[in-house]
Design a protein around this motif. Structure first.
Motif, PDB file in Angstrom:
ATOM      1  N   ARG A   8       1.394   5.884  -7.727  1.00  0.00           N
ATOM      2  CA  ARG A   8       0.314   6.746  -8.213  1.00  0.00           C
ATOM      3  C   ARG A   8       0.835   8.058  -8.770  1.00  0.00           C
ATOM      4  O   ARG A   8       0.415   8.490  -9.849  1.00  0.00           O
ATOM      5  CB  ARG A   8      -0.682   7.005  -7.072  1.00  0.00           C
ATOM      6  CG  ARG A   8      -1.797   7.986  -7.436  1.00  0.00           C
ATOM      7  CD  ARG A   8      -2.695   8.260  -6.238  1.00  0.00           C
ATOM      8  NE  ARG A   8      -1.950   8.756  -5.093  1.00  0.00           N
ATOM      9  CZ  ARG A   8      -1.526  10.023  -4.959  1.00  0.00           C
ATOM     10  NH1 ARG A   8      -1.782  10.909  -5.914  1.00  0.00           N
ATOM     11  NH2 ARG A   8      -0.874  10.391  -3.878  1.00  0.00           N
ATOM     12  N   VAL A   9       1.772   8.702  -8.072  1.00  0.00           N
ATOM     13  CA  VAL A   9       2.189  10.040  -8.494  1.00  0.00           C
ATOM     14  C   VAL A   9       3.093  10.014  -9.720  1.00  0.00           C
ATOM     15  O   VAL A   9       3.171  11.010 -10.442  1.00  0.00           O
ATOM     16  CB  VAL A   9       2.888  10.802  -7.345  1.00  0.00           C
ATOM     17  CG1 VAL A   9       1.944  11.013  -6.181  1.00  0.00           C
ATOM     18  CG2 VAL A   9       4.161  10.117  -6.896  1.00  0.00           C
ATOM     19  N   LYS A  39       1.257   4.292  -3.155  1.00  0.00           N
ATOM     20  CA  LYS A  39       1.203   5.751  -3.034  1.00  0.00           C
ATOM     21  C   LYS A  39       2.247   6.415  -3.926  1.00  0.00           C
ATOM     22  O   LYS A  39       1.991   7.446  -4.547  1.00  0.00           O
ATOM     23  CB  LYS A  39       1.426   6.171  -1.587  1.00  0.00           C
ATOM     24  CG  LYS A  39       0.328   5.732  -0.634  1.00  0.00           C
ATOM     25  CD  LYS A  39       0.679   6.135   0.794  1.00  0.00           C
ATOM     26  CE  LYS A  39      -0.357   5.625   1.786  1.00  0.00           C
ATOM     27  NZ  LYS A  39       0.027   5.973   3.188  1.00  0.00           N
ATOM     28  N   ASP A  95       0.823  -1.215   0.000  1.00  0.00           N
ATOM     29  CA  ASP A  95       0.000   0.000   0.000  1.00  0.00           C
ATOM     30  C   ASP A  95       0.854   1.260   0.000  1.00  0.00           C
ATOM     31  O   ASP A  95       0.473   2.286  -0.582  1.00  0.00           O
ATOM     32  CB  ASP A  95      -0.972  -0.006   1.175  1.00  0.00           C
ATOM     33  CG  ASP A  95      -0.270  -0.109   2.519  1.00  0.00           C
ATOM     34  OD1 ASP A  95       0.869  -0.624   2.564  1.00  0.00           O
ATOM     35  OD2 ASP A  95      -0.843   0.343   3.532  1.00  0.00           O
ATOM     36  N   GLU A  96       2.038   1.193   0.633  1.00  0.00           N
ATOM     37  CA  GLU A  96       2.936   2.346   0.623  1.00  0.00           C
ATOM     38  C   GLU A  96       3.559   2.530  -0.750  1.00  0.00           C
ATOM     39  O   GLU A  96       3.729   3.652  -1.244  1.00  0.00           O
ATOM     40  CB  GLU A  96       4.025   2.176   1.689  1.00  0.00           C
ATOM     41  CG  GLU A  96       3.511   2.169   3.113  1.00  0.00           C
ATOM     42  CD  GLU A  96       2.788   3.454   3.459  1.00  0.00           C
ATOM     43  OE1 GLU A  96       3.280   4.543   3.104  1.00  0.00           O
ATOM     44  OE2 GLU A  96       1.702   3.380   4.086  1.00  0.00           O
ATOM     45  N   ASN A 123       8.564   9.117   1.399  1.00  0.00           N
ATOM     46  CA  ASN A 123       7.351   8.772   2.130  1.00  0.00           C
ATOM     47  C   ASN A 123       7.659   8.418   3.586  1.00  0.00           C
ATOM     48  O   ASN A 123       6.821   8.606   4.473  1.00  0.00           O
ATOM     49  CB  ASN A 123       6.652   7.599   1.441  1.00  0.00           C
ATOM     50  CG  ASN A 123       5.220   7.406   1.905  1.00  0.00           C
ATOM     51  OD1 ASN A 123       4.524   8.380   2.194  1.00  0.00           O
ATOM     52  ND2 ASN A 123       4.795   6.157   2.002  1.00  0.00           N
ATOM     53  N   GLU A 132       4.661  14.978  -4.308  1.00  0.00           N
ATOM     54  CA  GLU A 132       3.206  15.032  -4.167  1.00  0.00           C
ATOM     55  C   GLU A 132       2.646  13.743  -3.587  1.00  0.00           C
ATOM     56  O   GLU A 132       1.477  13.427  -3.779  1.00  0.00           O
ATOM     57  CB  GLU A 132       2.570  15.293  -5.550  1.00  0.00           C
ATOM     58  CG  GLU A 132       3.077  16.539  -6.255  1.00  0.00           C
ATOM     59  CD  GLU A 132       2.750  17.812  -5.505  1.00  0.00           C
ATOM     60  OE1 GLU A 132       1.673  17.853  -4.866  1.00  0.00           O
ATOM     61  OE2 GLU A 132       3.558  18.751  -5.548  1.00  0.00           O
ATOM     62  N   ILE A 133       3.466  12.968  -2.870  1.00  0.00           N
ATOM     63  CA  ILE A 133       3.006  11.673  -2.350  1.00  0.00           C
ATOM     64  C   ILE A 133       1.988  11.862  -1.233  1.00  0.00           C
ATOM     65  O   ILE A 133       0.908  11.268  -1.250  1.00  0.00           O
ATOM     66  CB  ILE A 133       4.205  10.840  -1.865  1.00  0.00           C
ATOM     67  CG1 ILE A 133       5.194  10.609  -3.017  1.00  0.00           C
ATOM     68  CG2 ILE A 133       3.743   9.506  -1.282  1.00  0.00           C
ATOM     69  CD1 ILE A 133       6.520  10.020  -2.576  1.00  0.00           C
ATOM     70  N   ARG A 134       2.327  12.672  -0.248  1.00  0.00           N
ATOM     71  CA  ARG A 134       1.412  12.899   0.876  1.00  0.00           C
ATOM     72  C   ARG A 134       1.854  14.157   1.617  1.00  0.00           C
ATOM     73  O   ARG A 134       2.977  14.636   1.450  1.00  0.00           O
ATOM     74  CB  ARG A 134       1.425  11.709   1.843  1.00  0.00           C
ATOM     75  CG  ARG A 134       2.760  11.479   2.521  1.00  0.00           C
ATOM     76  CD  ARG A 134       2.686  10.392   3.583  1.00  0.00           C
ATOM     77  NE  ARG A 134       3.979  10.128   4.196  1.00  0.00           N
ATOM     78  CZ  ARG A 134       4.501  10.839   5.201  1.00  0.00           C
ATOM     79  NH1 ARG A 134       3.826  11.863   5.709  1.00  0.00           N
ATOM     80  NH2 ARG A 134       5.682  10.526   5.705  1.00  0.00           N
ATOM     81  N   GLU A 135       0.973  14.681   2.437  1.00  0.00           N
ATOM     82  CA  GLU A 135       1.336  15.803   3.291  1.00  0.00           C
ATOM     83  C   GLU A 135       2.332  15.332   4.350  1.00  0.00           C
ATOM     84  O   GLU A 135       2.219  14.226   4.879  1.00  0.00           O
ATOM     85  CB  GLU A 135       0.099  16.387   3.973  1.00  0.00           C
ATOM     86  CG  GLU A 135      -0.814  17.164   3.045  1.00  0.00           C
ATOM     87  CD  GLU A 135      -1.909  17.883   3.802  1.00  0.00           C
ATOM     88  OE1 GLU A 135      -1.799  17.966   5.047  1.00  0.00           O
ATOM     89  OE2 GLU A 135      -2.863  18.352   3.173  1.00  0.00           O
ATOM     90  N   GLN A 163       5.462  14.635   3.972  1.00  0.00           N
ATOM     91  CA  GLN A 163       6.572  13.808   3.480  1.00  0.00           C
ATOM     92  C   GLN A 163       7.859  14.617   3.432  1.00  0.00           C
ATOM     93  O   GLN A 163       7.858  15.849   3.537  1.00  0.00           O
ATOM     94  CB  GLN A 163       6.242  13.305   2.074  1.00  0.00           C
ATOM     95  CG  GLN A 163       6.224  14.440   1.036  1.00  0.00           C
ATOM     96  CD  GLN A 163       6.221  13.957  -0.398  1.00  0.00           C
ATOM     97  OE1 GLN A 163       5.176  13.623  -0.929  1.00  0.00           O
ATOM     98  NE2 GLN A 163       7.393  13.929  -1.010  1.00  0.00           N
TER      99      GLN A 163
END
Length: 545
Positions: free
Chosen positions: A382-383, A379, A375-376, A429, A467-470, A472
């Protein structure tokens, strides 16, 4: 305009207390060299005699920097006057150096690696100056004179990043050059090339050229084609202050100007300290072999401390008894340090302190866990497998994005560049920053990476892995100028400051690495053995066949 105003309105008024501080600095500078010359007359120390005003300049710079909120200064210099700076500016215990002069290098069982000569070693220290803490570092440097320059500014950039010093005013770089080396070594020009570039600027470096008007045994007309040894600084439009080293008040005045300029404009600034070298290249050399007329004059020249001693009495600033007491106190201090050196214990190397705390130089034979939860990984995938919205992507990169999406979602087999992107993204991440620097890094030598997209209409950039996650960590990808030596040295310095980030220098082609051979040989390969300095820097060398 600012510089013109400074000179037109300046009165060069220096208080009596400041003049006494200048005198104390000159006493320390001269007293240290004289003490070593008497106690160890046959030892090489590459003394500062003739250029003692440099210590007054550095002392003033450190004191005023601490008062204005600077938290760290990182110094780089060659061997001339290095021991003087270690003791009188960094305030490293003289007893340690004196123990080494007497052949005591500590318990062999505690020593790791080969070590190096005293005038190559780096030191650091925390000083408290009138309730203002400041950390001072002098970087280790080999005999290759100016090659420490990019390492210093790289470390400063790394410390600025680590301490969130966005205005670049809390961590400052100071580079001390020799006149012949500044004019003669190409790494100087390569380092200046980085001074005003977004990914490499440190908000201005303060440079001091110890211009003793001789290079080893060569006279100035043999050393440069320009009029001044400092003329290279004109390539970046830096101000250059030429000052007489026998006028310590003028030296302190231009030091103040230089520090104010650097802080106000965030640009490099130079002091050309015109002085002399009392002895030969080292204390065993006979300089009259090659500069007989110059050295006839030097032997008749009273030291700058002696001249200032007389000046302060004439002006009524200090009485003879006070001046003599300052001399006597410093001499007593050095004698006390000499006594303490007999029983000095070196202790453990201090290479795993500060940012390196809890790290270890010993290899762990166990197999590290490098797997990533599905799942990581998704992420990250996806970007790099989606086009950014409201962004005009080049059609060929659109095809690359589609190919990556197909690899990741259907084939489950990836090419090198996609695997690299997944690896970088997984680190980001997890909160581990990645800095990649070199020629054509953003696109990649073989047009394979495309870590940065450029909008085809606006030239704005987009970095998908940021842009992976806030929350990071961030990827910094820099297209460097066409320099190997300075850029590799810079990234090495950056890695010293950021051991918990992945710092990478990539050669455009692998065989271009030989353009940075001194950095590879003297710093990367030998730095641990000589200086107890580790680096996690990664060199990526794409093949050229």
């Amino acid at each position: 305009l600012w510089l013109r105003e400074q000179f037109e309105t300046a009165t060069r008024t220096i208080s009596g207390e400041e003049k006494k501080s200048i005198y104390a600095s000159l006493v320390a500078a001269e007293g240290f060299e004289n003490f070593l010359h008497v106690k160890f007359p046959s030892a090489k120390r590459f003394g500062l005699e003739g250029g003692e005003s440099m210590i007054a300049s550095l002392d003033y710079l450190v004191r005023t920097s601490a008062a204005r909120g600077v938290k760290e200064i990182v110094f780089g210099m060659a061997h001339r006057g290095r021991l003087n700076v270690i003791v009188n500016i960094i305030k490293h215990h003289a007893r340690r150096l004196l123990a080494e002069f007497q052949g005591n290098h500590g318990d062999p069982a505690m020593q790791i690696g080969s070590g190096d000569v005293k005038y190559h070693l780096g030191v650091s220290n925390d000083r408290m100056i009138e309730d203002h803490p400041i950390h001072l570092t002098l970087m280790s440097n080999p005999s290759h004179l100016e090659f420490v320059n990019p390492v210093v500014v790289g470390k400063v950039r790394g410390r600025q990043t680590k301490t969130d010093d966005k205005k670049r005013q809390h961590v400052v770089s100071v580079l001390i050059h020799g006149d012949a080396a500044f004019a003669g070594q190409g790494v100087v020009a390569e380092t200046l090339l980085l001074a005003n570039l977004d990914g490499y600027t440190v908000g201005g470096t303060i440079h001091i050229i110890v211009n003793n008007q001789v290079g080893f045994t060569a006279s100035p007309h043999m050393l440069k084609s320009s009029f001044y040894c400092s003329d290279l600084a004109k390539t970046i439009d830096a101000p250059i202050f030429h000052v007489n080293g026998d006028d310590p008040e003028a030296v302190v005045f231009v030091t103040q100007l230089a520090a104010n300029y650097q802080r106000r404009f965030g640009r490099d600034v130079f002091i050309d300290l015109v002085c002399y070298r009392k002895y030969g290249h080292n204390e065993m050399d006979e300089p009259a072999f090659t500069q007989p007329v110059m050295y006839q004059a030097i032997r008749q020249q009273p030291s700058v401390k002696t001249q200032y001693y007389d000046k302060l009495q004439v002006e009524g600033i200090a009485e003879k008894t006070w001046l003599d007491q300052i001399d006597a106190d410093y001499d007593a201090h050095m004698n006390a340090e000499m006594t303490a050196s007999a029983t000095f214990e070196f202790g453990e190397p201090d290479w795993f302190k500060g940012a390196w705390e809890n790290l270890d130089y010993r290899l762990d034979d166990s197999e590290p866990k490098t797997g990533i939860a599905a799942d990581e990984l998704a992420k990250v995938a996806r970007v790099i497998a989606e086009e950014p919205k409201d962004f005009s992507v080049n059609p060929k990169i659109q095809r690359l994005i589609k190919d990556r999406a197909e690899m990741l979602l259907k084939n489950r087999v990836v090419d090198w560049s996609t695997g690299e992107a997944l690896a970088f993204g997984s680190l980001l991440n997890e909160g581990i920053g990645v800095r990649l620097s070199g020629q054509d890094c953003r696109r990649g030598t073989f047009t394979q990476r495309h870590a940065v997209y450029t909008d085809q209409s606006t030239q704005n950039i987009f970095i998908p892995l940021n842009e992976i996650r806030e929350g990071q960590a961030f990827l910094e990808v820099l297209n460097s100028p066409l320099s190997e030596t300075a850029v590799l040295g810079f990234e090495l310095g950056y890695s010293y400051a950021e051991p918990h980030s992945l710092v990478i220098w990539e050669a455009q082609f692998g065989d271009f690495a030989n353009g940075a051979q001194v950095i590879v040989d003297q710093f990367l390969s030998a730095g641990e053995a000589k200086w107890h300095r580790l680096s996690g820097l990664v060199m990526m060398l794409p093949h050229s066949y």
